[in-house]
Scaffold this motif. Structure first.
Motif, PDB file in Angstrom:
ATOM      1  N   TYR A  82      66.226  57.874   2.594  1.00 21.23           N
ATOM      2  CA  TYR A  82      66.314  57.564   1.169  1.00 21.23           C
ATOM      3  C   TYR A  82      64.980  57.826   0.475  1.00 21.23           C
ATOM      4  O   TYR A  82      63.918  57.867   1.114  1.00 21.23           O
ATOM      5  CB  TYR A  82      66.707  56.103   0.959  1.00 21.23           C
ATOM      6  N   ARG A  83      65.044  57.946  -0.841  1.00 23.31           N
ATOM      7  CA  ARG A  83      63.845  57.994  -1.666  1.00 23.31           C
ATOM      8  C   ARG A  83      63.594  56.591  -2.205  1.00 23.31           C
ATOM      9  O   ARG A  83      64.526  55.935  -2.670  1.00 23.31           O
ATOM     10  CB  ARG A  83      64.006  59.003  -2.805  1.00 23.31           C
ATOM     11  N   VAL A  84      62.336  56.146  -2.150  1.00 21.99           N
ATOM     12  CA  VAL A  84      62.028  54.746  -2.438  1.00 21.99           C
ATOM     13  C   VAL A  84      60.794  54.629  -3.320  1.00 21.99           C
ATOM     14  O   VAL A  84      59.724  55.161  -2.990  1.00 21.99           O
ATOM     15  CB  VAL A  84      61.786  53.955  -1.136  1.00 21.99           C
ATOM     16  N   ALA A  85      60.947  53.917  -4.424  1.00 23.78           N
ATOM     17  CA  ALA A  85      59.811  53.434  -5.205  1.00 23.78           C
ATOM     18  C   ALA A  85      59.690  51.951  -4.887  1.00 23.78           C
ATOM     19  O   ALA A  85      60.676  51.208  -4.967  1.00 23.78           O
ATOM     20  CB  ALA A  85      60.040  53.647  -6.696  1.00 23.78           C
ATOM     21  N   ALA A  86      58.503  51.522  -4.497  1.00 25.13           N
ATOM     22  CA  ALA A  86      58.317  50.142  -4.077  1.00 25.13           C
ATOM     23  C   ALA A  86      57.113  49.547  -4.783  1.00 25.13           C
ATOM     24  O   ALA A  86      56.108  50.227  -4.985  1.00 25.13           O
ATOM     25  CB  ALA A  86      58.131  50.066  -2.560  1.00 25.13           C
ATOM     26  N   THR A  87      57.224  48.276  -5.156  1.00 23.32           N
ATOM     27  CA  THR A  87      56.148  47.643  -5.902  1.00 23.32           C
ATOM     28  C   THR A  87      55.469  46.540  -5.107  1.00 23.32           C
ATOM     29  O   THR A  87      56.068  45.886  -4.256  1.00 23.32           O
ATOM     30  CB  THR A  87      56.648  47.036  -7.231  1.00 23.32           C
ATOM     31  N   SER A  88      54.199  46.356  -5.420  1.00 29.88           N
ATOM     32  CA  SER A  88      53.391  45.264  -4.904  1.00 29.88           C
ATOM     33  C   SER A  88      52.274  45.049  -5.901  1.00 29.88           C
ATOM     34  O   SER A  88      52.088  45.856  -6.825  1.00 29.88           O
ATOM     35  CB  SER A  88      52.827  45.620  -3.518  1.00 29.88           C
ATOM     36  N   ARG A  89      51.540  43.982  -5.745  1.00 29.63           N
ATOM     37  CA  ARG A  89      50.379  43.797  -6.620  1.00 29.63           C
ATOM     38  C   ARG A  89      49.269  44.787  -6.282  1.00 29.63           C
ATOM     39  O   ARG A  89      48.429  45.099  -7.127  1.00 29.63           O
ATOM     40  CB  ARG A  89      49.867  42.366  -6.508  1.00 29.63           C
ATOM     41  N   HIS A  90      49.284  45.300  -5.028  1.00 26.40           N
ATOM     42  CA  HIS A  90      48.245  46.229  -4.593  1.00 26.40           C
ATOM     43  C   HIS A  90      48.909  47.422  -3.915  1.00 26.40           C
ATOM     44  O   HIS A  90      49.470  47.284  -2.818  1.00 26.40           O
ATOM     45  CB  HIS A  90      47.272  45.542  -3.642  1.00 26.40           C
ATOM     46  N   ALA A  91      48.832  48.591  -4.539  1.00 24.88           N
ATOM     47  CA  ALA A  91      49.504  49.776  -4.019  1.00 24.88           C
ATOM     48  C   ALA A  91      48.963  50.194  -2.662  1.00 24.88           C
ATOM     49  O   ALA A  91      49.726  50.621  -1.788  1.00 24.88           O
ATOM     50  CB  ALA A  91      49.376  50.922  -5.023  1.00 24.88           C
ATOM     51  N   GLN A  92      47.651  50.088  -2.461  1.00 25.21           N
ATOM     52  CA  GLN A  92      47.075  50.510  -1.187  1.00 25.21           C
ATOM     53  C   GLN A  92      47.532  49.602  -0.054  1.00 25.21           C
ATOM     54  O   GLN A  92      47.816  50.065   1.053  1.00 25.21           O
ATOM     55  CB  GLN A  92      45.541  50.522  -1.265  1.00 25.21           C
ATOM     56  N   LYS A  93      47.596  48.297  -0.327  1.00 21.47           N
ATOM     57  CA  LYS A  93      48.100  47.368   0.682  1.00 21.47           C
ATOM     58  C   LYS A  93      49.537  47.723   1.056  1.00 21.47           C
ATOM     59  O   LYS A  93      49.918  47.691   2.237  1.00 21.47           O
ATOM     60  CB  LYS A  93      48.039  45.932   0.154  1.00 21.47           C
ATOM     61  N   LEU A  94      50.322  48.083   0.060  1.00 24.38           N
ATOM     62  CA  LEU A  94      51.703  48.479   0.298  1.00 24.38           C
ATOM     63  C   LEU A  94      51.760  49.757   1.122  1.00 24.38           C
ATOM     64  O   LEU A  94      52.526  49.868   2.084  1.00 24.38           O
ATOM     65  CB  LEU A  94      52.423  48.665  -1.037  1.00 24.38           C
ATOM     66  N   GLN A  95      50.952  50.741   0.738  1.00 22.10           N
ATOM     67  CA  GLN A  95      50.910  52.003   1.467  1.00 22.10           C
ATOM     68  C   GLN A  95      50.532  51.779   2.931  1.00 22.10           C
ATOM     69  O   GLN A  95      51.148  52.324   3.849  1.00 22.10           O
ATOM     70  CB  GLN A  95      49.883  52.939   0.824  1.00 22.10           C
ATOM     71  N   ASP A  96      49.526  50.947   3.151  1.00 21.44           N
ATOM     72  CA  ASP A  96      49.081  50.661   4.514  1.00 21.44           C
ATOM     73  C   ASP A  96      50.164  49.936   5.312  1.00 21.44           C
ATOM     74  O   ASP A  96      50.358  50.203   6.510  1.00 21.44           O
ATOM     75  CB  ASP A  96      47.809  49.809   4.492  1.00 21.44           C
ATOM     76  N   ALA A  97      50.861  49.008   4.666  1.00 16.38           N
ATOM     77  CA  ALA A  97      51.894  48.232   5.362  1.00 16.38           C
ATOM     78  C   ALA A  97      53.076  49.113   5.761  1.00 16.38           C
ATOM     79  O   ALA A  97      53.618  48.981   6.860  1.00 16.38           O
ATOM     80  CB  ALA A  97      52.373  47.081   4.477  1.00 16.38           C
ATOM     81  N   VAL A  98      53.466  50.018   4.859  1.00 18.96           N
ATOM     82  CA  VAL A  98      54.593  50.905   5.153  1.00 18.96           C
ATOM     83  C   VAL A  98      54.183  51.945   6.186  1.00 18.96           C
ATOM     84  O   VAL A  98      54.954  52.305   7.080  1.00 18.96           O
ATOM     85  CB  VAL A  98      55.106  51.573   3.863  1.00 18.96           C
TER      86      VAL A  98
END
Length: 279
Positions: free
Chosen positions: A29-45
């Motif tokens: 799937y294509r996914v747009a995902a939100t967090s308060r911190h984009a880099q933290k999200l990128q690292d977690a994924v």
């Protein structure tokens, strides 16, 4: 299964939101995902794929920021098919020992942020003539436990909002589900996901006993977030998803028990209820 769908998921840097995003990306799937911190999200994924994954730093209580994130998603993927309002946190404690600012904050995050996202995305879904909104509630919003009154109030609000929203948008081909889980191993009872106020007041035994029992289950809850994420993906593929979906055996027991108690009470007081009308 149609993996061309575009998902927009809030609160995606940890817990169920993170698990869902990972499963969606693994499934194509294509996914747009939100967090308060984009880099933290990128690292977690842990996925670097600009073609299918768009991490977004979003303040869900800032309507301009939410609108911008919806625009960025459309710019990257051209459409939005499934919206998952997952961002939120828990609050435990007696209402008289919970500060007014803490109460406002949890309503901002658990309720108003959901409404903000829905308000922003509805014009997109209406124009498409299709879409699916999944709002993450809790069994606590229907059958709460001692010491969780404010949290339960936020999740009851999400459920009521979802019910009426479903009626409002049905004519546009938009579906709505409020998902109401019991305890899942998502880190919900950990310090960064729970505002906990230990009661210092004599009494409140039911509250204190329930709090200690819940906190002792942290990391041992019966709910499996991997299975829950898979269920959400299956829901989006359904032509007729449910309006309410309880997740977990405990959620089923609590909801069915309350329904039975409500029915008994409703019938016991039927004569009084109908006596309020003009005769």
């Amino acid at each position: 299964m149609n993996t061309s769908k575009v998902w927009y998921v809030t609160g995606a840097s940890q817990g169920l939101g993170l698990m869902l995003v990972k499963q969606l990306l693994e499934s194509g799937y294509r996914v747009a995902a939100t967090s308060r911190h984009a880099q933290k999200l990128q690292d977690a994924v842990g996925v670097i794929d600009g073609d299918r994954f768009l991490p977004l730093a979003v303040d869900l209580n800032n309507t301009d920021c939410v609108d911008e994130s919806i625009g960025q998603t459309l710019g990257a993927f051209g459409r939005i098919d499934v919206v998952v309002n997952n961002a939120g946190y828990g609050m435990a404690g007696t209402v008289e020992e919970t500060g007014a600012e803490e109460i406002r904050k949890i309503f901002d995050v658990n309720v108003l942020a959901v409404i903000n996202v829905v308000k922003s995305v509805l014009p997109v879904l209406r124009k498409q003539g299709s879409g699916y909104i999944i709002n993450m509630g809790s069994v606590a919003g229907f059958a709460g436990a001692p010491g969780w009154s404010v949290y339960a109030a936020t999740k009851a609000a999400v459920a009521a909002f979802s019910e009426v929203l479903a009626l409002d948008v049905k004519e546009f081909g938009i579906k709505v589900t409020v998902v109401e889980p019991a305890g899942f191993r998502t880190g919900f009872l950990e310090q960064n996901s729970l505002a906990y106020v230990e009661s210092r007041i004599d009494g409140y035994q039911a509250v204190k006993e329930t709090q200690q029992r819940y906190l002792a289950t942290s990391g041992q809850q019966a709910g499996d977030p991997v299975k829950a994420s898979a269920i959400l993906i299956e829901l989006a593929a359904s032509d007729q998803p449910p309006l309410h979906l309880y997740l977990g055996q405990d959620a089923y027991k609590r909801a069915s028990g309350k329904l039975a108690a409500m029915t008994t009470e409703l019938e016991a007081w039927k004569a009084t209820t109908i006596s309020a009308d003009y005769q």
